[in-house]
Write a protein that holds these residues in place. Sequence first.
Motif, PDB file in Angstrom:
ATOM      1  N   ALA B  33      80.235  28.146  56.583  1.00  0.00           N
ATOM      2  CA  ALA B  33      80.508  27.923  57.999  1.00  0.00           C
ATOM      3  C   ALA B  33      80.059  29.120  58.811  1.00  0.00           C
ATOM      4  O   ALA B  33      79.811  29.012  60.008  1.00  0.00           O
ATOM      5  CB  ALA B  33      81.994  27.656  58.218  1.00  0.00           C
ATOM      6  N   PHE B  34      79.954  30.270  58.150  1.00  0.00           N
ATOM      7  CA  PHE B  34      79.516  31.470  58.854  1.00  0.00           C
ATOM      8  C   PHE B  34      78.064  31.801  58.550  1.00  0.00           C
ATOM      9  O   PHE B  34      77.589  32.869  58.900  1.00  0.00           O
ATOM     10  CB  PHE B  34      80.394  32.666  58.438  1.00  0.00           C
ATOM     11  CG  PHE B  34      81.814  32.536  58.907  1.00  0.00           C
ATOM     12  CD1 PHE B  34      82.788  32.003  58.076  1.00  0.00           C
ATOM     13  CD2 PHE B  34      82.168  32.927  60.182  1.00  0.00           C
ATOM     14  CE1 PHE B  34      84.091  31.864  58.506  1.00  0.00           C
ATOM     15  CE2 PHE B  34      83.480  32.805  60.620  1.00  0.00           C
ATOM     16  CZ  PHE B  34      84.443  32.276  59.782  1.00  0.00           C
ATOM     17  N   ASN B  35      77.365  30.872  57.898  1.00  0.00           N
ATOM     18  CA  ASN B  35      75.974  31.115  57.531  1.00  0.00           C
ATOM     19  C   ASN B  35      75.090  30.961  58.756  1.00  0.00           C
ATOM     20  O   ASN B  35      75.111  29.937  59.422  1.00  0.00           O
ATOM     21  CB  ASN B  35      75.565  30.118  56.443  1.00  0.00           C
ATOM     22  CG  ASN B  35      74.168  30.368  55.921  1.00  0.00           C
ATOM     23  OD1 ASN B  35      73.541  31.373  56.248  1.00  0.00           O
ATOM     24  ND2 ASN B  35      73.676  29.459  55.103  1.00  0.00           N
ATOM     25  N   ARG B  36      74.311  31.960  59.035  1.00  0.00           N
ATOM     26  CA  ARG B  36      73.474  31.903  60.227  1.00  0.00           C
ATOM     27  C   ARG B  36      72.350  30.880  60.071  1.00  0.00           C
ATOM     28  O   ARG B  36      72.028  30.143  60.988  1.00  0.00           O
ATOM     29  CB  ARG B  36      72.859  33.276  60.502  1.00  0.00           C
ATOM     30  CG  ARG B  36      71.794  33.269  61.582  1.00  0.00           C
ATOM     31  CD  ARG B  36      71.229  34.658  61.729  1.00  0.00           C
ATOM     32  NE  ARG B  36      72.189  35.492  62.446  1.00  0.00           N
ATOM     33  CZ  ARG B  36      72.159  35.688  63.750  1.00  0.00           C
ATOM     34  NH1 ARG B  36      71.235  35.125  64.467  1.00  0.00           N
ATOM     35  NH2 ARG B  36      73.052  36.456  64.328  1.00  0.00           N
ATOM     36  N   SER B  37      71.771  30.821  58.848  1.00  0.00           N
ATOM     37  CA  SER B  37      70.592  29.975  58.661  1.00  0.00           C
ATOM     38  C   SER B  37      70.972  28.496  58.646  1.00  0.00           C
ATOM     39  O   SER B  37      72.117  28.135  58.385  1.00  0.00           O
ATOM     40  CB  SER B  37      69.909  30.361  57.354  1.00  0.00           C
ATOM     41  OG  SER B  37      69.304  29.254  56.769  1.00  0.00           O
ATOM     42  N   VAL B  38      69.969  27.660  58.917  1.00  0.00           N
ATOM     43  CA  VAL B  38      70.276  26.231  58.857  1.00  0.00           C
ATOM     44  C   VAL B  38      70.103  25.670  57.457  1.00  0.00           C
ATOM     45  O   VAL B  38      70.508  24.561  57.176  1.00  0.00           O
ATOM     46  CB  VAL B  38      69.374  25.399  59.813  1.00  0.00           C
ATOM     47  CG1 VAL B  38      69.742  25.681  61.233  1.00  0.00           C
ATOM     48  CG2 VAL B  38      67.923  25.677  59.553  1.00  0.00           C
ATOM     49  N   THR B  39      69.484  26.436  56.563  1.00  0.00           N
ATOM     50  CA  THR B  39      69.349  25.927  55.204  1.00  0.00           C
ATOM     51  C   THR B  39      70.460  26.513  54.335  1.00  0.00           C
ATOM     52  O   THR B  39      70.803  27.688  54.437  1.00  0.00           O
ATOM     53  CB  THR B  39      67.990  26.309  54.598  1.00  0.00           C
ATOM     54  OG1 THR B  39      67.739  27.669  54.895  1.00  0.00           O
ATOM     55  CG2 THR B  39      66.895  25.448  55.162  1.00  0.00           C
ATOM     56  N   TYR B  47      75.184  36.307  58.295  1.00  0.00           N
ATOM     57  CA  TYR B  47      76.407  35.655  58.732  1.00  0.00           C
ATOM     58  C   TYR B  47      76.458  35.585  60.255  1.00  0.00           C
ATOM     59  O   TYR B  47      75.937  36.450  60.940  1.00  0.00           O
ATOM     60  CB  TYR B  47      77.634  36.394  58.187  1.00  0.00           C
ATOM     61  CG  TYR B  47      77.782  36.229  56.698  1.00  0.00           C
ATOM     62  CD1 TYR B  47      77.114  37.082  55.821  1.00  0.00           C
ATOM     63  CD2 TYR B  47      78.566  35.207  56.158  1.00  0.00           C
ATOM     64  CE1 TYR B  47      77.237  36.923  54.454  1.00  0.00           C
ATOM     65  CE2 TYR B  47      78.685  35.042  54.800  1.00  0.00           C
ATOM     66  CZ  TYR B  47      78.018  35.899  53.953  1.00  0.00           C
ATOM     67  OH  TYR B  47      78.130  35.740  52.593  1.00  0.00           O
ATOM     68  N   SER B  48      77.100  34.566  60.759  1.00  0.00           N
ATOM     69  CA  SER B  48      77.191  34.436  62.219  1.00  0.00           C
ATOM     70  C   SER B  48      78.298  33.461  62.564  1.00  0.00           C
ATOM     71  O   SER B  48      78.633  32.592  61.774  1.00  0.00           O
ATOM     72  CB  SER B  48      75.852  33.931  62.765  1.00  0.00           C
ATOM     73  OG  SER B  48      76.042  33.186  63.925  1.00  0.00           O
ATOM     74  N   THR B  49      78.887  33.612  63.750  1.00  0.00           N
ATOM     75  CA  THR B  49      79.918  32.645  64.146  1.00  0.00           C
ATOM     76  C   THR B  49      79.370  31.655  65.160  1.00  0.00           C
ATOM     77  O   THR B  49      80.133  30.915  65.770  1.00  0.00           O
ATOM     78  CB  THR B  49      81.122  33.368  64.782  1.00  0.00           C
ATOM     79  OG1 THR B  49      80.627  34.156  65.875  1.00  0.00           O
ATOM     80  CG2 THR B  49      81.835  34.252  63.794  1.00  0.00           C
ATOM     81  N   LYS B  50      78.080  31.632  65.330  1.00  0.00           N
ATOM     82  CA  LYS B  50      77.552  30.833  66.444  1.00  0.00           C
ATOM     83  C   LYS B  50      77.794  29.348  66.266  1.00  0.00           C
ATOM     84  O   LYS B  50      77.908  28.605  67.235  1.00  0.00           O
ATOM     85  CB  LYS B  50      76.050  31.103  66.604  1.00  0.00           C
ATOM     86  CG  LYS B  50      75.167  30.514  65.522  1.00  0.00           C
ATOM     87  CD  LYS B  50      73.701  30.736  65.877  1.00  0.00           C
ATOM     88  CE  LYS B  50      72.809  30.009  64.888  1.00  0.00           C
ATOM     89  NZ  LYS B  50      71.398  30.254  65.095  1.00  0.00           N
ATOM     90  N   TRP B  51      77.904  28.894  65.008  1.00  0.00           N
ATOM     91  CA  TRP B  51      78.035  27.459  64.797  1.00  0.00           C
ATOM     92  C   TRP B  51      79.378  26.928  65.265  1.00  0.00           C
ATOM     93  O   TRP B  51      79.509  25.737  65.547  1.00  0.00           O
ATOM     94  CB  TRP B  51      77.810  27.119  63.326  1.00  0.00           C
ATOM     95  CG  TRP B  51      76.422  27.438  62.899  1.00  0.00           C
ATOM     96  CD1 TRP B  51      76.019  28.431  62.077  1.00  0.00           C
ATOM     97  CD2 TRP B  51      75.222  26.777  63.348  1.00  0.00           C
ATOM     98  NE1 TRP B  51      74.651  28.427  61.948  1.00  0.00           N
ATOM     99  CE2 TRP B  51      74.141  27.427  62.723  1.00  0.00           C
ATOM    100  CE3 TRP B  51      74.969  25.715  64.215  1.00  0.00           C
ATOM    101  CZ2 TRP B  51      72.830  27.044  62.922  1.00  0.00           C
ATOM    102  CZ3 TRP B  51      73.650  25.340  64.416  1.00  0.00           C
ATOM    103  CH2 TRP B  51      72.605  25.999  63.778  1.00  0.00           C
ATOM    104  N   PHE B  52      80.366  27.805  65.354  1.00  0.00           N
ATOM    105  CA  PHE B  52      81.662  27.344  65.825  1.00  0.00           C
ATOM    106  C   PHE B  52      81.563  26.843  67.256  1.00  0.00           C
ATOM    107  O   PHE B  52      82.086  25.790  67.606  1.00  0.00           O
ATOM    108  CB  PHE B  52      82.694  28.473  65.738  1.00  0.00           C
ATOM    109  CG  PHE B  52      83.166  28.704  64.352  1.00  0.00           C
ATOM    110  CD1 PHE B  52      82.448  29.501  63.483  1.00  0.00           C
ATOM    111  CD2 PHE B  52      84.320  28.092  63.891  1.00  0.00           C
ATOM    112  CE1 PHE B  52      82.872  29.703  62.186  1.00  0.00           C
ATOM    113  CE2 PHE B  52      84.754  28.287  62.590  1.00  0.00           C
ATOM    114  CZ  PHE B  52      84.029  29.095  61.732  1.00  0.00           C
TER     115      PHE B  52
END
Lengths: 298, 268, 407
Positions: B33-39, B47-52
């Motif tokens: 859920a914190f993975n920055r990449s789309v794959t 890691y990133s929180t942008k998907w939230f």
Amino acid sequence: MTSAAHAEPSPRQSLGRRLSTFFYRHPWVGVAALLAVPLGWLVGGYFGSLFVLLLASLWDTDPFTSEVVHNYTFDNFRRIFEEDVYREVAWRTIRMAALVTIADAVLAFPIAYYLARIASPRTRNLLVVAVLMPLWVSYLVKAFAWRTILSDSGVVNWALDPFGLSFDGYSSVGLWLVFTYLWLPFMILPLYAGLERIPHSLFEASADLGARSLRTFLRVTFPLAFPALVAGSIFTFSLTLGDYIAPDLITSQQFIGTVIYDQRGTNLPVAAAFTLVPIGVMVMYLLVARRLKAFEAL
Amino acid sequence: MVESRLTRALLRVGTGVILAFIYLPLVLIGLYAFNRSVTQGWPIENYSTKWFSVAYHDEAVRSALWLSVRAALGATAVALVLGTLISLAVSRYHFFGREAISLVVILPIALPGIVTGLALQTTYTTVGIDFGLLTIIIGHATFCIVVVYNNAAARIRRLSGSLEEASYDLGADAWQTFRHVTFPQMRTALLAGALLAFALSFDEVVVTVFTAGAQQTLPIWIFANLFRPVEQPKVNVVALFLIFASIIPVYFAQRLGSGAAGTPRGGR
Amino acid sequence: MSKARWRRLRFAGLAVYVVVALLGATACGSDDDNEGSAGGGTTTGEAAASTEIPGLGSTIDEIKQKAKEEGQVSLVQWAGYAQLTKEFAKETGCKVSTKDGATSDDMISLIGTGQYDGVSASGNASVRLMERGDVAPVNTDLIPNYADVQEGIKNKDYNSKDGQPYGVPHGRGPNVLAWRTDVVKPAPDSWGVIWDPNTPYKGKISIYDDSIFIADAALYLKATKPDLGIDSPYQLNDEQFNASIDLLKGLAPNVGEWWGDYAKQIQSYANKDVVIGTTWPYQVNTLKADKKPVEGVKPKEGTTGWSDTWMIYSKAKHPNCMYLWMNHMISPAAQAAVAESFGEAPVNLKACALTKNKNHCNQFHASDESWWKDIYYWTTPTADCGGKGGTCKTQKDWVNAWTEIRG
């Protein structure tokens, strides 16, 4: 207030009171009133739809447009019974269901026993919540996470790589692992409840009579927990028997669920005919389970 | 304790291992859920929180979530009513076919979902019912009944009938007795059953695929987007959100249900 | 009431219910049946089908007006077909929602649910939909851009019936052989690399999971076993059919993935779970854009392909939006967008000036009919061998054989 001197007429009975007296005097009607709607729903709605499915298995499809045609024929059943592939798929699925059930039973027992008999009440509450929590994680997400885990570039192979080993996760073994994982909580919970129900005195008596852990387990614990085990197995078996999502994610083989799912659109009568296999298997399973007293352990 | 120390130690270790087995994939889902990449490769690179925030603002996710909530509420309500009625009849009366009832009630959940789904879909199409929220609720309610029934029946069986008889003796009719005597004693078992029916309906996908038509409940949205590169991270975020959102109801269900002998059956 | 009487009463009630359900199901069922063939179209031999759909405007302005009131259109499509949907919504007021179909069979059953307004149908769906009456002919006077569509694609047997057009063409393309260039060497130019029983890529092959793939087997046999006399790979007699089935059964154990979801296949190629297989240019494009070493080619034996048509559901709830959508998809801008992103040849050659890659139309042979000679568009098999005489296997035979092949 009761004054013996006054002979008051009994109060006019409300409709509710009159009905309830009637039900009390005629318990059959009471039962019927209680059961009318639920049984109507289950027998009428659910069994009725199963009946329509049975009808559909007797229908035909237009050879060109694939539209369902309401001509009655036994062709679909002939196909299911004559062509080898359906038999192979059925056996493959039943075998998988059995293996998954066994694996889940083996894994569930230690944790259920620990929860029921050894953990302190506080630990127990926490652990039961811990076991229940995964059920709230979407089944799809869990299955897909396993697809990533089992992939050639996934966690399992990443861990085995330093040892020069590799594991073909996209296989029957991989699928068995996934099913075992997915349905494990359904086995743990009834088993835990069943083990909890065994009176402590029986264990003490067994120890007093000189039996060690293994003997107590084989002679006392396991037989008494068996109905609960069967109860849990109903779910692990049935969920594996009809699943069409996990096999598609992990293997390229056909299972009962995937065959029915693939045929549901333009070959509905054959799909409907094939559903009789899992229905038959589960009905028999339930009858045996009932004989083994599993229903009380649900 | 009668178990030997060795046995206890082994069981403790075994429990730990099995719990690790259960939670490892969930931890992975949380990490992704914190993975920055789309794959979804391994190991995770960034890691990133942008998907939230992306998931939160996605209209499809929100309407799917709302549809799932409505369907689960409807199914739970129906299952509560029907499950209570059956459990009252079975626990308080003796009649022909009483043993068969338990078979009938369990069948919808014991038969594989694809059978139930295909049967319902074929029936709706043949009879001409439009697919939508109603058909979803009907499907879910049918197999949620057993969850409520189990909890309720187990609880009623443990209540002696003497309180009810006393109530009758004191002049109450059947409805008053139910309202003031039976129901309060059953309440927590019903609540536990309702919470679990809700969970069961909320996560259901196998049958819902057949009964939802063009509508998307949350599991159906997940199913449709499982492989779409841009949607996948949102799926993990949604899964993580559900894990945390469910801690409270699950804890309550456990506390309440521990009074009932019937064990909970959770989401498929 | 005595126990016995009660029991008899309950059984009687159950029996009555069963009989009623049986009658009800068959009665309602046959209504459904008639409904299916009467809706929108008529059986052959009667007057030409009507382009009338309830609610459809009769002039272009009326359609635009009513579309604003409808506000939405829902489509069944091949993945990635709908283009410029935001611009479309802004211009017409119709919000677009799409559902990807995995196979033509999938699309037919989706349209059958009655919840969609239109579909991008390949030849093996379009004719069946026309026969079933699920799609309505279109009044091309109400679709201005129709005039710009290539003449050679209009009024073919897969997009028209009895002289009436049944939709607007969308585009055409081949199914390609695609491989990972870092694993498969040298670059293959023949389907043989897949059909070879001793293929070095065992377990890493990706094959389309639909009975239509039997045609690809027949196509290979047409090139390698000419004495079978296969002409069209979709019209096969017993001998040709059985040979194709045997070839496929030999392939099955080597298949690593039977794909229906294009995104799943993309992931498999990206993760090297499969290294070679059949796919659409769309996946090759997407993988290339993601910097994955993948290449696609039309092999020397030729290949199957598709020529797709946007068709309108005969009982569409938003017919006006659908008409505007059909017009939109053959506009030069949308045609350029989809031709490049999906990797196909547009049908409106005005799009060729708008593609980012100015050479796109040439690379995809938009006007080179000779290139399409060995591309066999998806078609539904018929018992009369497409009218050529003899007896051929039907769609039903194909579908049933597929389960057997999968094993």
